[in-house]
Design a protein around this motif. Sequence first.
Motif, PDB file in Angstrom:
ATOM      1  N   GLY A   1      -6.010   8.777  -2.216  1.00  0.00           N
ATOM      2  CA  GLY A   1      -6.746  10.044  -2.321  1.00  0.00           C
ATOM      3  C   GLY A   1      -7.204  10.586  -0.982  1.00  0.00           C
ATOM      4  O   GLY A   1      -8.182  11.337  -0.910  1.00  0.00           O
ATOM      5  N   ASP A   2      -6.500  10.229   0.086  1.00  0.00           N
ATOM      6  CA  ASP A   2      -6.855  10.656   1.445  1.00  0.00           C
ATOM      7  C   ASP A   2      -6.035  11.895   1.798  1.00  0.00           C
ATOM      8  O   ASP A   2      -4.928  11.795   2.312  1.00  0.00           O
ATOM      9  N   ARG A   3      -6.584  13.055   1.527  1.00  0.00           N
ATOM     10  CA  ARG A   3      -5.845  14.308   1.725  1.00  0.00           C
ATOM     11  C   ARG A   3      -5.461  14.519   3.187  1.00  0.00           C
ATOM     12  O   ARG A   3      -4.319  14.868   3.501  1.00  0.00           O
ATOM     13  N   GLU A   4      -6.410  14.322   4.095  1.00  0.00           N
ATOM     14  CA  GLU A   4      -6.118  14.527   5.507  1.00  0.00           C
ATOM     15  C   GLU A   4      -5.131  13.484   6.016  1.00  0.00           C
ATOM     16  O   GLU A   4      -4.270  13.779   6.844  1.00  0.00           O
ATOM     17  N   GLY A   5      -5.260  12.254   5.532  1.00  0.00           N
ATOM     18  CA  GLY A   5      -4.303  11.220   5.910  1.00  0.00           C
ATOM     19  C   GLY A   5      -2.905  11.548   5.427  1.00  0.00           C
ATOM     20  O   GLY A   5      -1.909  11.264   6.114  1.00  0.00           O
ATOM     21  N   TYR A   6      -2.817  12.148   4.254  1.00  0.00           N
ATOM     22  CA  TYR A   6      -1.521  12.552   3.721  1.00  0.00           C
ATOM     23  C   TYR A   6      -0.872  13.596   4.624  1.00  0.00           C
ATOM     24  O   TYR A   6       0.315  13.510   4.965  1.00  0.00           O
ATOM     25  N   LEU A   7      -1.647  14.588   5.034  1.00  0.00           N
ATOM     26  CA  LEU A   7      -1.119  15.625   5.917  1.00  0.00           C
ATOM     27  C   LEU A   7      -0.723  15.053   7.273  1.00  0.00           C
ATOM     28  O   LEU A   7       0.299  15.439   7.856  1.00  0.00           O
ATOM     29  N   SER A   8      -1.518  14.119   7.789  1.00  0.00           N
ATOM     30  CA  SER A   8      -1.202  13.498   9.082  1.00  0.00           C
ATOM     31  C   SER A   8       0.120  12.735   9.009  1.00  0.00           C
ATOM     32  O   SER A   8       0.927  12.780   9.942  1.00  0.00           O
ATOM     33  N   ALA A   9       0.343  12.043   7.897  1.00  0.00           N
ATOM     34  CA  ALA A   9       1.591  11.301   7.743  1.00  0.00           C
ATOM     35  C   ALA A   9       2.780  12.253   7.650  1.00  0.00           C
ATOM     36  O   ALA A   9       3.859  11.971   8.212  1.00  0.00           O
ATOM     37  N   LEU A  10       2.621  13.380   6.976  1.00  0.00           N
ATOM     38  CA  LEU A  10       3.709  14.363   6.925  1.00  0.00           C
ATOM     39  C   LEU A  10       4.007  14.916   8.316  1.00  0.00           C
ATOM     40  O   LEU A  10       5.172  15.098   8.696  1.00  0.00           O
ATOM     41  N   ASP A  11       2.957  15.171   9.086  1.00  0.00           N
ATOM     42  CA  ASP A  11       3.161  15.693  10.437  1.00  0.00           C
ATOM     43  C   ASP A  11       3.923  14.700  11.310  1.00  0.00           C
ATOM     44  O   ASP A  11       4.653  15.101  12.228  1.00  0.00           O
ATOM     45  N   ALA A  12       3.749  13.402  11.053  1.00  0.00           N
ATOM     46  CA  ALA A  12       4.428  12.386  11.856  1.00  0.00           C
ATOM     47  C   ALA A  12       5.935  12.389  11.638  1.00  0.00           C
ATOM     48  O   ALA A  12       6.683  11.830  12.449  1.00  0.00           O
ATOM     49  N   LEU A  13       6.408  13.018  10.569  1.00  0.00           N
ATOM     50  CA  LEU A  13       7.844  13.040  10.294  1.00  0.00           C
ATOM     51  C   LEU A  13       8.599  13.909  11.292  1.00  0.00           C
ATOM     52  O   LEU A  13       9.735  13.608  11.656  1.00  0.00           O
TER      53      LEU A  13
ATOM     54  N   GLY B   1     -12.553  13.171  -8.401  1.00  0.00           N
ATOM     55  CA  GLY B   1     -11.273  12.534  -8.631  1.00  0.00           C
ATOM     56  C   GLY B   1     -10.263  12.830  -7.535  1.00  0.00           C
ATOM     57  O   GLY B   1     -10.516  13.582  -6.599  1.00  0.00           O
ATOM     58  N   HIS B   2      -9.096  12.236  -7.674  1.00  0.00           N
ATOM     59  CA  HIS B   2      -8.013  12.370  -6.710  1.00  0.00           C
ATOM     60  C   HIS B   2      -7.702  13.844  -6.433  1.00  0.00           C
ATOM     61  O   HIS B   2      -7.635  14.658  -7.362  1.00  0.00           O
ATOM     62  N   PHE B   3      -7.487  14.170  -5.165  1.00  0.00           N
ATOM     63  CA  PHE B   3      -7.322  15.580  -4.778  1.00  0.00           C
ATOM     64  C   PHE B   3      -6.142  16.256  -5.459  1.00  0.00           C
ATOM     65  O   PHE B   3      -6.134  17.484  -5.625  1.00  0.00           O
ATOM     66  N   GLY B   4      -5.137  15.496  -5.864  1.00  0.00           N
ATOM     67  CA  GLY B   4      -3.978  16.089  -6.520  1.00  0.00           C
ATOM     68  C   GLY B   4      -4.010  16.017  -8.034  1.00  0.00           C
ATOM     69  O   GLY B   4      -3.105  16.538  -8.685  1.00  0.00           O
ATOM     70  N   LEU B   5      -5.051  15.387  -8.597  1.00  0.00           N
ATOM     71  CA  LEU B   5      -5.052  15.140 -10.035  1.00  0.00           C
ATOM     72  C   LEU B   5      -6.295  15.646 -10.769  1.00  0.00           C
ATOM     73  O   LEU B   5      -6.235  15.894 -11.970  1.00  0.00           O
ATOM     74  N   TRP B   6      -7.433  15.767 -10.058  1.00  0.00           N
ATOM     75  CA  TRP B   6      -8.677  16.031 -10.767  1.00  0.00           C
ATOM     76  C   TRP B   6      -8.652  17.334 -11.557  1.00  0.00           C
ATOM     77  O   TRP B   6      -9.298  17.459 -12.607  1.00  0.00           O
ATOM     78  N   MET B   7      -7.873  18.291 -11.076  1.00  0.00           N
ATOM     79  CA  MET B   7      -7.834  19.582 -11.759  1.00  0.00           C
ATOM     80  C   MET B   7      -7.332  19.457 -13.194  1.00  0.00           C
ATOM     81  O   MET B   7      -7.768  20.188 -14.091  1.00  0.00           O
ATOM     82  N   MET B   8      -6.442  18.484 -13.443  1.00  0.00           N
ATOM     83  CA  MET B   8      -5.890  18.332 -14.790  1.00  0.00           C
ATOM     84  C   MET B   8      -6.920  17.832 -15.790  1.00  0.00           C
ATOM     85  O   MET B   8      -6.719  17.935 -16.999  1.00  0.00           O
ATOM     86  N   ALA B   9      -8.032  17.260 -15.309  1.00  0.00           N
ATOM     87  CA  ALA B   9      -9.081  16.782 -16.207  1.00  0.00           C
ATOM     88  C   ALA B   9     -10.092  17.868 -16.562  1.00  0.00           C
ATOM     89  O   ALA B   9     -10.956  17.648 -17.420  1.00  0.00           O
TER      90      ALA B   9
ATOM     91  N   GLN C   1      -5.934   7.396  -7.056  1.00  0.00           N
ATOM     92  CA  GLN C   1      -5.075   7.923  -8.112  1.00  0.00           C
ATOM     93  C   GLN C   1      -5.250   7.114  -9.393  1.00  0.00           C
ATOM     94  O   GLN C   1      -5.484   7.672 -10.471  1.00  0.00           O
ATOM     95  N   ALA C   2      -5.156   5.796  -9.308  1.00  0.00           N
ATOM     96  CA  ALA C   2      -5.302   4.953 -10.496  1.00  0.00           C
ATOM     97  C   ALA C   2      -6.717   5.059 -11.063  1.00  0.00           C
ATOM     98  O   ALA C   2      -6.911   5.078 -12.286  1.00  0.00           O
ATOM     99  N   ARG C   3      -7.715   5.120 -10.193  1.00  0.00           N
ATOM    100  CA  ARG C   3      -9.099   5.237 -10.662  1.00  0.00           C
ATOM    101  C   ARG C   3      -9.307   6.524 -11.442  1.00  0.00           C
ATOM    102  O   ARG C   3      -9.920   6.531 -12.521  1.00  0.00           O
ATOM    103  N   THR C   4      -8.792   7.632 -10.923  1.00  0.00           N
ATOM    104  CA  THR C   4      -8.955   8.919 -11.598  1.00  0.00           C
ATOM    105  C   THR C   4      -8.307   8.903 -12.978  1.00  0.00           C
ATOM    106  O   THR C   4      -8.905   9.334 -13.971  1.00  0.00           O
ATOM    107  N   LEU C   5      -7.091   8.381 -13.060  1.00  0.00           N
ATOM    108  CA  LEU C   5      -6.391   8.352 -14.344  1.00  0.00           C
ATOM    109  C   LEU C   5      -7.104   7.437 -15.340  1.00  0.00           C
ATOM    110  O   LEU C   5      -7.201   7.756 -16.535  1.00  0.00           O
TER     111      LEU C   5
END
Length: 525
Positions: free
Chosen positions: A79-91, A304-312, A267-271
């Motif tokens: 659930g680390d949104r900024e970490g996710y973006l940083s990893a994409l930038d590393a590509l 909840g998880h930044f990509g999932l909480w909206m569905m709840a 992610q697992a915690r939110t679900l």
Amino acid sequence: MGHEATGTDPGQRDAPPARAEQLPPAHEEMTLGLRLLRDGPVSDAHNLLLLASRTLRTTDVARSREAGVQASLAAWSGGDREGYLSALDALCPPAVAPDGGRDEEDGHGPVESFWRAYRDGMRSTLHGDFDRANVLLGPILNVLKTQQEASRLLSAGTIALMLGDLAAARQVLGLALATARSDPAPTFLPRILEHLSYAELREGRYHQARVHAEAGLEAAAEHPQSNVTAGLSAVLALAASIAGDPAVVATHAQSALHIAHAHGLSQARTLAEWARARADLGHGNPEHAAARLAPLVRAGPRQGHFGLWMMAVPCYVEAAVLAGHDVDADVEHLIGQYARWASLGADPQAPAVVLRCRAMVAGNEHSEGLFTAALARHEKVDSPYEHARTHLAYGMWLRRRRRPVEARTQLRRAVMGFDQCGADVWTEQADAELRAAGETPTVVPTPRSGTGPLTPLTPQQLRIAHSVAQGATNREVARQLSISTRTVEYHLRNIFTQLGVRSRVALARHLEPDLPPVHTGGQLP
């Protein structure tokens, strides 16, 4: 569920070397990071993999990108949104200019173009720009889904999930599953089953989701992957929340949360928390459901998880309404946020769900039009479970306004829809509403004999008796059934007389052997 590797196989490349000192430090970091991604704290995995990606950039570009993709997966799981973006930038990082500034991105060949499109497409999904994401990721998805390798098919399936193309996700993940099962060393099998069961869950195919999640747990037991086990347990909890006993939900949810808390798996915690709330709502406890969901859907450290909480959000809105909470500015704001998210195209059934949410909180003069508009939108999407939920909500609304004939039409359709997709908890609830609206149920409580303790009770008395036997107060029963407290007291006196009991405790003892669960309120997302 989240983000996956695009064609590399970490399971084939992270075995411990015979002599670790022979590996350069970056390779050691990547090996440990991949191991932790499967079976350890994902924040540690993210940091190690991102470091390896940056270190390897000048010596092994392919390996660097593999590390970057896996780092993004770790960040997503945590659930680390900024970490996710940083990893994409590393590509595809910008090159360093001779003067020390930032130059244009390195390379202009097809490989670089592929990775730039992948990076930008994934960033677009995160920012809600699904039109651009489809333009960028669509061609990548088309290429990957024609491949023969399980890892690439898994990547295609997860890209389809990110884009909200659930039918494509199920199709390509099914092919990935067949491919992985034919592999002598099915490294990706548990992860494929996790993603496939989640796709089926999103489409309302609960029986299939349960079967595949159970198979995933068996596969994960053969090749220990505790983080995948947590995800699969959360999926099983969600499936059970609409088709099983509350104890089953609790068991799977606790299994997921035990690992999720230790390894930082947002992610697992939110679900899992969402599953527990849905079980509460499905079994007539909207107050508990609202209390569980409020931290998940509102801003704060427990969101909840930044990509999932909206569905709840729809589940929370309904729980709050059924629990009798005032529809305040926060609820209206959440519905507005959900409506904006639904308009982006991330979930094909969301536009109809928005209308259902608005109908539940609107004034009487507007609710009926919103319910009928929601049902019309459902007709455009294959979503039997959500469609049935809207029929149930509309039927409940009509019954509470003393329009039983119209209510029965909606409730019959709800029963058929829930039965079609295996939502047993909600089939029973719709039948209970149908009984209260004056129709013979399709799921009939069966006493041990024709003169058993339930025989004298009317459908409404049966519902009241069950709730009281479960410990509900008269006020709680009145709120659940949308009747007055005085009406509950009247029925309860008649129940005591007909059954020959003199107290609530005696009633519980009298009914417990024969009385099946009868649910009184709510729906779920």
